[in-house]
Motif scaffolding. Structure first.
Motif, PDB file in Angstrom:
ATOM      1  N   UNK A   4      58.784-141.951  48.882  1.00 36.21           N
ATOM      2  CA  UNK A   4      58.790-140.920  47.810  1.00 36.21           C
ATOM      3  C   UNK A   4      59.643-141.351  46.669  1.00 36.21           C
ATOM      4  N   UNK A   5      61.071-141.546  47.094  1.00 30.24           N
ATOM      5  CA  UNK A   5      62.113-142.120  46.135  1.00 30.24           C
ATOM      6  C   UNK A   5      61.486-143.290  45.422  1.00 30.24           C
ATOM      7  N   UNK A   6      60.775-144.438  46.259  1.00 36.13           N
ATOM      8  CA  UNK A   6      60.276-145.341  45.681  1.00 36.13           C
ATOM      9  C   UNK A   6      59.257-145.064  44.216  1.00 36.13           C
ATOM     10  N   UNK A   7      58.404-144.067  44.510  1.00 37.19           N
ATOM     11  CA  UNK A   7      57.290-143.687  43.990  1.00 37.19           C
ATOM     12  C   UNK A   7      57.895-143.025  42.412  1.00 37.19           C
ATOM     13  N   UNK A   8      59.222-142.107  42.692  1.00 36.00           N
ATOM     14  CA  UNK A   8      60.039-141.530  41.683  1.00 36.00           C
ATOM     15  C   UNK A   8      60.427-142.798  40.769  1.00 36.00           C
ATOM     16  N   UNK A   9      61.166-143.588  41.412  1.00 33.15           N
ATOM     17  CA  UNK A   9      61.722-144.530  40.590  1.00 33.15           C
ATOM     18  C   UNK A   9      60.680-145.560  39.806  1.00 33.15           C
ATOM     19  N   UNK A  10      59.574-145.721  40.496  1.00 35.36           N
ATOM     20  CA  UNK A  10      58.343-146.639  39.454  1.00 35.36           C
ATOM     21  C   UNK A  10      58.067-145.468  38.748  1.00 35.36           C
ATOM     22  N   UNK A  11      57.687-144.333  38.746  1.00 32.70           N
ATOM     23  CA  UNK A  11      57.177-143.351  37.802  1.00 32.70           C
ATOM     24  C   UNK A  11      58.275-143.286  36.566  1.00 32.70           C
ATOM     25  N   UNK A  12      59.556-143.133  36.972  1.00 32.32           N
ATOM     26  CA  UNK A  12      60.675-143.378  35.952  1.00 32.32           C
ATOM     27  C   UNK A  12      60.632-144.548  35.139  1.00 32.32           C
ATOM     28  N   UNK A  13      60.556-145.771  35.947  1.00 33.17           N
ATOM     29  CA  UNK A  13      60.248-146.936  34.957  1.00 33.17           C
ATOM     30  C   UNK A  13      59.114-146.951  34.269  1.00 33.17           C
ATOM     31  N   UNK A  14      57.934-146.529  34.880  1.00 38.22           N
ATOM     32  CA  UNK A  14      56.811-146.432  33.732  1.00 38.22           C
ATOM     33  C   UNK A  14      57.036-145.659  32.740  1.00 38.22           C
ATOM     34  N   UNK A  15      58.012-144.350  32.749  1.00 38.35           N
ATOM     35  CA  UNK A  15      58.102-143.687  31.741  1.00 38.35           C
ATOM     36  C   UNK A  15      59.104-144.290  30.660  1.00 38.35           C
ATOM     37  N   UNK A  16      59.923-144.808  31.297  1.00 38.28           N
ATOM     38  CA  UNK A  16      60.697-145.719  30.196  1.00 38.28           C
ATOM     39  C   UNK A  16      59.930-146.764  29.457  1.00 38.28           C
ATOM     40  N   UNK A  17      59.209-147.354  30.086  1.00 41.99           N
ATOM     41  CA  UNK A  17      58.496-148.477  29.670  1.00 41.99           C
ATOM     42  C   UNK A  17      57.538-147.950  28.389  1.00 41.99           C
ATOM     43  N   UNK A  18      57.031-146.869  28.668  1.00 40.47           N
ATOM     44  CA  UNK A  18      56.121-146.192  27.876  1.00 40.47           C
ATOM     45  C   UNK A  18      56.975-145.712  26.611  1.00 40.47           C
ATOM     46  N   UNK A  19      58.297-145.027  26.802  1.00 42.10           N
ATOM     47  CA  UNK A  19      59.098-144.696  25.655  1.00 42.10           C
ATOM     48  C   UNK A  19      59.269-145.712  24.950  1.00 42.10           C
ATOM     49  N   UNK A  20      59.783-147.027  25.522  1.00 38.47           N
ATOM     50  CA  UNK A  20      60.170-148.087  24.873  1.00 38.47           C
ATOM     51  C   UNK A  20      58.854-148.674  23.861  1.00 38.47           C
ATOM     52  N   UNK A  21      57.682-148.541  24.496  1.00 34.91           N
ATOM     53  CA  UNK A  21      56.592-149.131  23.771  1.00 34.91           C
ATOM     54  C   UNK A  21      56.188-148.092  22.528  1.00 34.91           C
ATOM     55  N   UNK A  22      56.483-146.847  22.490  1.00 40.25           N
ATOM     56  CA  UNK A  22      56.467-145.744  21.604  1.00 40.25           C
ATOM     57  C   UNK A  22      57.482-146.128  20.454  1.00 40.25           C
ATOM     58  N   UNK A  23      58.836-146.545  21.191  1.00 33.79           N
ATOM     59  CA  UNK A  23      59.958-146.707  19.965  1.00 33.79           C
ATOM     60  C   UNK A  23      59.259-147.988  19.325  1.00 33.79           C
ATOM     61  N   UNK A  24      58.977-148.997  19.941  1.00 36.27           N
ATOM     62  CA  UNK A  24      58.458-150.215  19.325  1.00 36.27           C
ATOM     63  C   UNK A  24      57.292-150.114  18.372  1.00 36.27           C
ATOM     64  N   UNK A  25      56.216-149.250  18.613  1.00 36.54           N
ATOM     65  CA  UNK A  25      55.324-148.818  17.811  1.00 36.54           C
ATOM     66  C   UNK A  25      55.828-148.283  16.602  1.00 36.54           C
ATOM     67  N   UNK A  26      56.627-147.068  16.922  1.00 33.87           N
ATOM     68  CA  UNK A  26      57.294-146.214  15.675  1.00 33.87           C
ATOM     69  C   UNK A  26      57.970-147.117  14.665  1.00 33.87           C
ATOM     70  N   UNK A  27      58.642-148.083  15.346  1.00 34.35           N
ATOM     71  CA  UNK A  27      59.352-149.153  14.680  1.00 34.35           C
ATOM     72  C   UNK A  27      58.730-149.944  13.612  1.00 34.35           C
ATOM     73  N   UNK A  28      57.692-150.502  14.252  1.00 29.70           N
ATOM     74  CA  UNK A  28      56.529-151.539  13.655  1.00 29.70           C
ATOM     75  C   UNK A  28      55.931-150.675  12.448  1.00 29.70           C
ATOM     76  N   UNK A  29      55.736-149.228  12.906  1.00 21.73           N
ATOM     77  CA  UNK A  29      55.120-148.725  11.616  1.00 21.73           C
ATOM     78  C   UNK A  29      56.152-148.371  10.588  1.00 21.73           C
ATOM     79  N   UNK A  30      57.292-148.052  10.770  1.00 25.83           N
ATOM     80  CA  UNK A  30      58.127-147.898   9.920  1.00 25.83           C
ATOM     81  C   UNK A  30      58.559-149.282   9.024  1.00 25.83           C
ATOM     82  N   UNK A  31      58.564-150.452   9.605  1.00 28.12           N
ATOM     83  CA  UNK A  31      58.810-151.595   8.947  1.00 28.12           C
ATOM     84  C   UNK A  31      57.584-151.719   8.425  1.00 28.12           C
ATOM     85  N   UNK A  32      56.213-151.571   8.502  1.00 28.15           N
ATOM     86  CA  UNK A  32      55.148-151.722   7.651  1.00 28.15           C
ATOM     87  C   UNK A  32      55.261-150.783   6.579  1.00 28.15           C
ATOM     88  N   UNK A  33      55.472-149.497   6.760  1.00 30.48           N
ATOM     89  CA  UNK A  33      55.575-148.477   5.636  1.00 30.48           C
ATOM     90  C   UNK A  33      56.420-149.023   4.526  1.00 30.48           C
TER      91      UNK A  33
END
Length: 131
Positions: free
Chosen positions: A58-87
């Motif tokens: 359960x701890x491993x799954x929670x850590x994995x989910x947390x990491x996936x959430x962090x990766x998704x957050x980073x992807x969104x930040x990068x997309x937002x950054x790219x969008x701002x740069x393009x604008x």
């Protein structure tokens, strides 16, 4: 006298036999209880190990989910950054395109995903001149 002595000896042997049988039966009962306790302890340990494994999983799954959430957050930040740069890029092009028209690389105004509204604002003759 001999018969009485033999009778007494026989009774003593029978009493001793009965005591020993009772003692062995008691020892067997105690041994059986110990075996049962041992089995119960083994089951208890097995359950404890399973609980630890489940907890670790359960701890491993929670850590994995947390990491996936962090990766998704980073992807969104990068997309937002790219969008701002393009604008900002589009804004700069809109502000300075006519001044830099001869210096811009070919394709700046022809890539629809980048130029969008900018292409509609630059007169056709300027676009043709830039390539």
């Amino acid at each position: 006298v001999k018969d009485a002595k033999k009778q007494l000896e026989k009774a003593e042997d029978e009493r001793f036999r009965q005591e020993m049988l009772a003692k062995f039966a008691e020892d067997d009962r105690i041994e059986q209880m110990n075996a049962q306790k041992r089995r119960m302890k083994q089951l208890e340990h097995k359950r404890a190990v399973e609980a630890l494994i489940d907890d670790r999983r359960a701890r491993f799954e929670a850590e994995k989910a947390s990491e996936m959430g962090e990766i998704e957050d980073e992807r969104r930040r990068q997309e937002m950054r790219q969008q701002i740069i393009e604008e900002e890029r589009q804004k700069l092009l809109q502000e300075h395109a006519q001044k830099l028209l001869g210096y811009m690389p070919k394709g700046v105004f022809t890539r629809p995903e980048r130029s969008g509204a900018l292409r509609r604002r630059i007169p056709n003759e300027l676009r043709a001149a830039s390539g």
